[in-house]
Design a protein around this motif. Sequence first.
Motif, mmCIF file in Angstrom:
data_model
loop_
_atom_site.group_PDB
_atom_site.id
_atom_site.type_symbol
_atom_site.label_atom_id
_atom_site.label_comp_id
_atom_site.label_asym_id
_atom_site.label_seq_id
_atom_site.Cartn_x
_atom_site.Cartn_y
_atom_site.Cartn_z
ATOM 1 N N UNK A 1 -15.050 40.434 -25.647
ATOM 2 C CA UNK A 1 -13.857 40.989 -26.281
ATOM 3 C C UNK A 1 -13.240 39.969 -27.236
ATOM 4 N N UNK A 2 -13.157 38.706 -26.791
ATOM 5 C CA UNK A 2 -12.578 37.654 -27.628
ATOM 6 C C UNK A 2 -13.411 37.412 -28.884
ATOM 7 N N UNK A 3 -14.727 37.510 -28.777
ATOM 8 C CA UNK A 3 -15.591 37.362 -29.958
ATOM 9 C C UNK A 3 -15.316 38.463 -30.971
ATOM 10 N N UNK A 4 -15.152 39.688 -30.477
ATOM 11 C CA UNK A 4 -14.816 40.793 -31.372
ATOM 12 C C UNK A 4 -13.460 40.617 -32.019
ATOM 13 N N UNK A 5 -12.485 40.163 -31.228
ATOM 14 C CA UNK A 5 -11.145 39.918 -31.770
ATOM 15 C C UNK A 5 -11.191 38.797 -32.801
ATOM 16 N N UNK A 6 -12.018 37.786 -32.571
ATOM 17 C CA UNK A 6 -12.160 36.687 -33.521
ATOM 18 C C UNK A 6 -12.687 37.180 -34.865
ATOM 19 N N UNK A 7 -13.660 38.091 -34.825
ATOM 20 C CA UNK A 7 -14.187 38.665 -36.072
ATOM 21 C C UNK A 7 -13.096 39.430 -36.818
ATOM 22 N N UNK A 8 -12.352 40.262 -36.084
ATOM 23 C CA UNK A 8 -11.278 41.049 -36.707
ATOM 24 C C UNK A 8 -10.174 40.150 -37.260
#
Length: 311
Positions: free
Chosen positions: A89-96
């Motif tokens: 989830x944090x990796x996805x949030x980092x991309x966004x």
Amino acid sequence: MVLKFIKETIFLLMTMVGTLGNISVSVNYMISWGGGPEKKPVHLILIHVTFTNIIILLAKGLPNTTVTFGLRNFLDDIGCKILIYLERVARGVSICTSGLLTVVQAIIISPRASGWRRLRPQSAWHILPFFSFFWILNALIGMNLIHSITSTSLNISQFKSESNCYFMLESQKIKWIVLSLMVLRDAVFQGAMGVASGYMVFLLHKHHQHFLHLQNSKLLYRTPPELRAAQSVLLLMLCFVFFYWTDCAFSLFLSLSSVDNSLMVNIQEFMTLGYATFSPVVLIHRDRLLTECWHAQWEKLRKCLSPLSVQ
């Protein structure tokens, strides 16, 4: 055994250095953001970037680094689910968040006559709804991990190992739905990142050409703070793109390869931590504000200790 020890040592160093670096950057931006007269949206976004980096480093690096100390089964089923789910989830949030950072910085340095200027955040608090949306979106995309992760297995051939946690094989339908959502998310936010980065490069080039015409022996060229911040964001995005696409290339190679290549697996694991580890180094190197904050805090500490030394 030697190569395994080297791998675990590198994971430990990357986790420690990256976590300390992100905490340092985050604390400095919090001090400057909270104490300054103007709440800058970019500083709030960078604080959020460092926060997601810390989660990635701890959730991804913790299971790997604990192996160094012989704690192979310290995580139970719930622990595995929480750590890997948080990391994804944090990796996805980092991309966004990285995409949002680039777009906001491009809007900030856009000319006053430009239509993009009207989209400039009037307050740093206007950024907060985006953060909530990013976390909810990526939490929903990664929901399948809750059911597909366990710490032990009865038949090891049915699982894909990641440290002492295992991924159970999913149905092809769920796998393709999740993969499609992830690809769509990455395409949208990295597309926005690419457009905003190209626009910033264009504006920085125009600014540089403008000052080349004005420059003479009596005029000292100095980059305004907004443009210097744009240069830092561009360098940060280059760092992100490098580690992201290198990680994707190794992941694609491993998924298509029928040969068990442990070296490629190790490199791919290092790439997943690369951006979270090295992005604070880029910020500390580029942003003078961080150096000034540390200097100001050191001066305050020195003034507080000086009367004690006299006594």
